[in-house]
Design a protein around this motif. Structure first.
Motif, PDB file in Angstrom:
ATOM      1  N   LEU A  46       0.855  -1.183   0.000  1.00 41.50           N
ATOM      2  CA  LEU A  46       0.000   0.000   0.000  1.00 41.50           C
ATOM      3  C   LEU A  46       0.894   1.236   0.000  1.00 41.50           C
ATOM      4  O   LEU A  46       1.966   1.224   0.604  1.00 41.50           O
ATOM      5  N   ALA A  47       0.463   2.290  -0.684  1.00 42.20           N
ATOM      6  CA  ALA A  47       1.264   3.521  -0.736  1.00 42.20           C
ATOM      7  C   ALA A  47       0.355   4.736  -0.802  1.00 42.20           C
ATOM      8  O   ALA A  47      -0.779   4.661  -1.283  1.00 42.20           O
ATOM      9  N   GLU A  48       0.887   5.878  -0.321  1.00 42.49           N
ATOM     10  CA  GLU A  48       0.133   7.129  -0.396  1.00 42.49           C
ATOM     11  C   GLU A  48       0.183   7.709  -1.802  1.00 42.49           C
ATOM     12  O   GLU A  48      -0.758   8.364  -2.235  1.00 42.49           O
ATOM     13  N   GLU A  49       1.301   7.482  -2.502  1.00 39.68           N
ATOM     14  CA  GLU A  49       1.438   7.945  -3.879  1.00 39.68           C
ATOM     15  C   GLU A  49       2.374   7.020  -4.631  1.00 39.68           C
ATOM     16  O   GLU A  49       3.198   6.327  -4.036  1.00 39.68           O
ATOM     17  N   LEU A  50       2.234   7.024  -5.946  1.00 33.70           N
ATOM     18  CA  LEU A  50       3.047   6.153  -6.798  1.00 33.70           C
ATOM     19  C   LEU A  50       4.026   6.983  -7.612  1.00 33.70           C
ATOM     20  O   LEU A  50       3.678   8.027  -8.148  1.00 33.70           O
ATOM     21  N   GLU A  51       5.260   6.474  -7.720  1.00 31.78           N
ATOM     22  CA  GLU A  51       6.234   7.106  -8.609  1.00 31.78           C
ATOM     23  C   GLU A  51       6.008   6.608 -10.025  1.00 31.78           C
ATOM     24  O   GLU A  51       6.135   7.353 -10.982  1.00 31.78           O
ATOM     25  N   ASP A  52       5.671   5.331 -10.151  1.00 29.37           N
ATOM     26  CA  ASP A  52       5.411   4.707 -11.447  1.00 29.37           C
ATOM     27  C   ASP A  52       3.908   4.492 -11.555  1.00 29.37           C
ATOM     28  O   ASP A  52       3.347   3.615 -10.914  1.00 29.37           O
ATOM     29  N   GLU A  53       3.239   5.290 -12.366  1.00 30.76           N
ATOM     30  CA  GLU A  53       1.782   5.260 -12.469  1.00 30.76           C
ATOM     31  C   GLU A  53       1.231   3.943 -13.007  1.00 30.76           C
ATOM     32  O   GLU A  53       0.060   3.650 -12.852  1.00 30.76           O
ATOM     33  N   GLU A  54       2.052   3.138 -13.672  1.00 34.24           N
ATOM     34  CA  GLU A  54       1.559   1.900 -14.278  1.00 34.24           C
ATOM     35  C   GLU A  54       1.801   0.670 -13.410  1.00 34.24           C
ATOM     36  O   GLU A  54       1.706  -0.444 -13.875  1.00 34.24           O
ATOM     37  N   ASN A  55       2.095   0.836 -12.143  1.00 34.30           N
ATOM     38  CA  ASN A  55       2.334  -0.280 -11.245  1.00 34.30           C
ATOM     39  C   ASN A  55       1.011  -0.744 -10.651  1.00 34.30           C
ATOM     40  O   ASN A  55       0.441  -0.092  -9.779  1.00 34.30           O
TER      41      ASN A  55
END
Length: 173
Positions: free
Chosen positions: A85-94
């Motif tokens: 789980l994450a608050e934001e993604l660096e890689d949008e396609e993950n």
């Protein structure tokens, strides 16, 4: 069920357990509603050095039918979920990481998707189930039905070749 994780997001080593019943009784698959009993969901979300890891399990019993003979059967459902789980993604396609919404996560969405995707494509009363006769509908597990086997007309030429081959062998003997 919404699980609030704001207390553990920024505290490595912290965890939050969850236990609840998931109701999927309104989900219809192939004209049937297989989830007629509540699904027991339990697990924990851990903050592992700043990364949130969700480990959980969904368990229930499904009442369904054998796909070959239509006999009612009971099947156990045991699904494991392990995701980040994450608050934001660096890689949008993950697709493997689930984004938190307002510091938490909606568990119903995660576990209902996992339960539906992990259903077996075929349910059998036994591995050697013979199914139903395609002509008269008799249960072949109880014995032969007495229907005469009909050969697909496209294979008639092959049957004649096989008959001719067996006649040649009889003549040689």
């Amino acid at each position: 069920m919404y699980l609030d994780l704001r207390e553990i997001i920024h505290t490595p080593g912290e965890s939050r357990e969850f236990h609840y019943e998931l109701d999927l009784s309104q989900v219809e698959l192939y004209g049937e509603k297989p989830f007629d009993r509540p699904i027991q969901v339990s697990g924990v979300v851990r903050n592992m050095a700043g990364a949130l890891e969700l480990e959980g399990r969904a368990e229930s019993v499904l009442d369904t039918r054998c796909d070959r003979c239509l006999k009612p059967i009971t099947v156990t459902l045991d699904v494991s979920v392990n995701t980040l789980l994450a608050e934001e993604l660096e890689d949008e396609e993950n697709d493997e990481i689930i984004l938190l919404e307002k510091g938490g996560v909606e568990l119903d969405e995660i576990f209902s998707t996992a339960c539906i995707l992990n259903l077996d494509g075929k349910h059998l009363c036994s591995e050697d189930c013979k199914g139903l006769c395609g002509k008269c509908g008799a249960d072949l597990n109880k014995g032969p039905c007495g229907c005469k086997k009909e050969l697909d007309p496209r294979l008639a030429v092959l049957e004649r070749l096989l008959d001719k081959g067996s006649q040649d062998k009889d003549e040689d003997a």
